[in-house]
Design a protein around this motif. Structure first.
Motif, short mmCIF file in Angstrom:
data_model
loop_
_atom_site.label_atom_id
_atom_site.label_comp_id
_atom_site.label_asym_id
_atom_site.label_seq_id
_atom_site.Cartn_x
_atom_site.Cartn_y
_atom_site.Cartn_z
N THR A 24 0.72 -1.39 -0.22
CA THR A 24 -0.08 -0.46 0.28
C THR A 24 0.75 1.25 0.05
N PRO A 25 0.68 2.22 -0.94
CA PRO A 25 0.90 3.68 -0.82
C PRO A 25 1.83 4.22 0.65
N THR A 26 3.11 4.33 1.32
CA THR A 26 2.97 4.83 1.85
C THR A 26 3.73 6.02 2.49
N THR A 27 2.92 6.74 3.57
CA THR A 27 3.66 8.25 3.53
C THR A 27 4.31 8.43 4.17
N SER A 28 5.65 9.05 4.09
CA SER A 28 7.20 9.15 5.16
C SER A 28 6.51 10.28 6.16
N LEU A 29 7.38 10.06 7.35
CA LEU A 29 6.76 10.82 7.86
C LEU A 29 7.51 12.62 7.81
N TYR A 30 7.88 12.28 7.16
CA TYR A 30 7.88 14.17 6.78
C TYR A 30 7.14 13.99 5.80
N GLN A 31 6.40 13.70 4.99
CA GLN A 31 5.10 13.75 4.12
C GLN A 31 4.10 14.07 5.46
N GLN A 32 4.05 13.39 6.31
CA GLN A 32 3.06 13.62 7.13
C GLN A 32 3.28 14.69 8.18
N LEU A 33 4.15 15.63 8.14
CA LEU A 33 4.50 16.45 8.46
C LEU A 33 4.14 17.31 8.21
N GLY A 34 3.64 17.46 6.86
CA GLY A 34 3.64 19.08 5.91
C GLY A 34 4.85 18.85 5.19
N GLY A 35 5.99 18.53 5.04
CA GLY A 35 7.10 18.52 4.24
C GLY A 35 7.82 19.55 4.27
N GLU A 36 8.42 19.93 4.25
CA GLU A 36 9.16 21.20 4.12
C GLU A 36 8.48 22.60 4.71
N THR A 37 7.33 23.03 4.38
CA THR A 37 6.75 24.07 4.82
C THR A 37 6.10 24.06 5.76
N GLY A 38 5.90 22.40 6.23
CA GLY A 38 4.52 22.18 7.56
C GLY A 38 5.87 21.82 8.31
N ILE A 39 6.90 21.62 8.02
CA ILE A 39 8.52 21.67 8.65
C ILE A 39 9.01 23.02 9.41
N ALA A 40 8.67 23.38 8.28
CA ALA A 40 9.26 25.43 8.97
C ALA A 40 7.60 25.85 9.97
N ALA A 41 6.60 25.72 9.77
CA ALA A 41 6.08 25.92 10.60
C ALA A 41 5.43 25.27 12.13
N ILE A 42 6.34 24.24 11.93
CA ILE A 42 6.66 23.54 13.39
C ILE A 42 6.94 24.04 14.18
#
Ligand code: HEM
Length: 143
Positions: A24-42
């Motif tokens: 099944t397509p797995t979504t990396s943790l990085y993607q689940q955190l919203g990628g670059e934009t999500g991590i910048a916001a966190i």
């Protein structure tokens, strides 16, 4: 062809089919955190939380906050499987001398959880990130 060869081929085929089904397509943790934009916001959210938190803000009195922001975002990106290479010091080097207690660590993690909740990060992704950060405790606090 011998019976054993048939059997081996048959088993291999079944294994191949099963492995295909489980892909099944797995979504990396990085993607689940919203990628670059999500991590910048966190990262920005966490910096705001630290700035407001009287229990721990004093530790950052002499810190170059822009540098800290960049390195923390880099570290969260690399740790979650994103395309970054952390370029800062080791956790041990960076935190030695700050006399950080378990209570300080918990306060920072509280802030991080609050920010992730606000940004609608799934509980599963929150827990995955916290599990990756947890082993760093021994290099951050010496009390
Ligand atoms: C999950 C736990 C933590 C992570 C992942 C983390 C990560 C980092 C990173 C990436 C840096 C930059 C390293 C460098 O300058 O090369 C840093 C620096 C720093 N951290 Fe942490 N940290 C954590 C916990 C804490 C806690 C609990 C405190 C205190 C309450 C703290 C206080 C500091 C301070 C004051 C600096 C700046 C040091 C300086 O100005 O040179 N950290 N941290």
């Amino acid at each position: 062809m011998r019976i054993s060869t048939h059997l081996t081929l048959g088993v291999s085929l079944i294994l191949l089919l099963l492995s295909g089904c489980s892909q099944t397509p797995t979504t990396s943790l990085y993607q689940q955190l919203g990628g670059e934009t999500g991590i910048a916001a966190i990262t920005d959210g966490l910096l705001d939380e630290i700035a407001r938190d009287k229990r721990i803000v004093h530790h950052f009195a002499d810190t170059d906050i822009e540098r800290f922001r960049r390195l923390l975002a880099e570290q969260l990106c690399q740790l979650s499987g994103g395309p970054c290479v952390y370029s800062g010091g080791t956790m041990q080097e960076s935190h030695t001398g700050f006399n950080i207690s378990l209570a300080d660590y918990d306060a920072l993690v509280d802030g991080l959880i609050k920010v992730m909740q606000q940004q609608n990060i799934s509980i599963s992704a929150q827990n995955q990130l916290l599990a990756l950060l947890a082993p760093m405790y021994k290099d951050i606090s010496y009390r």
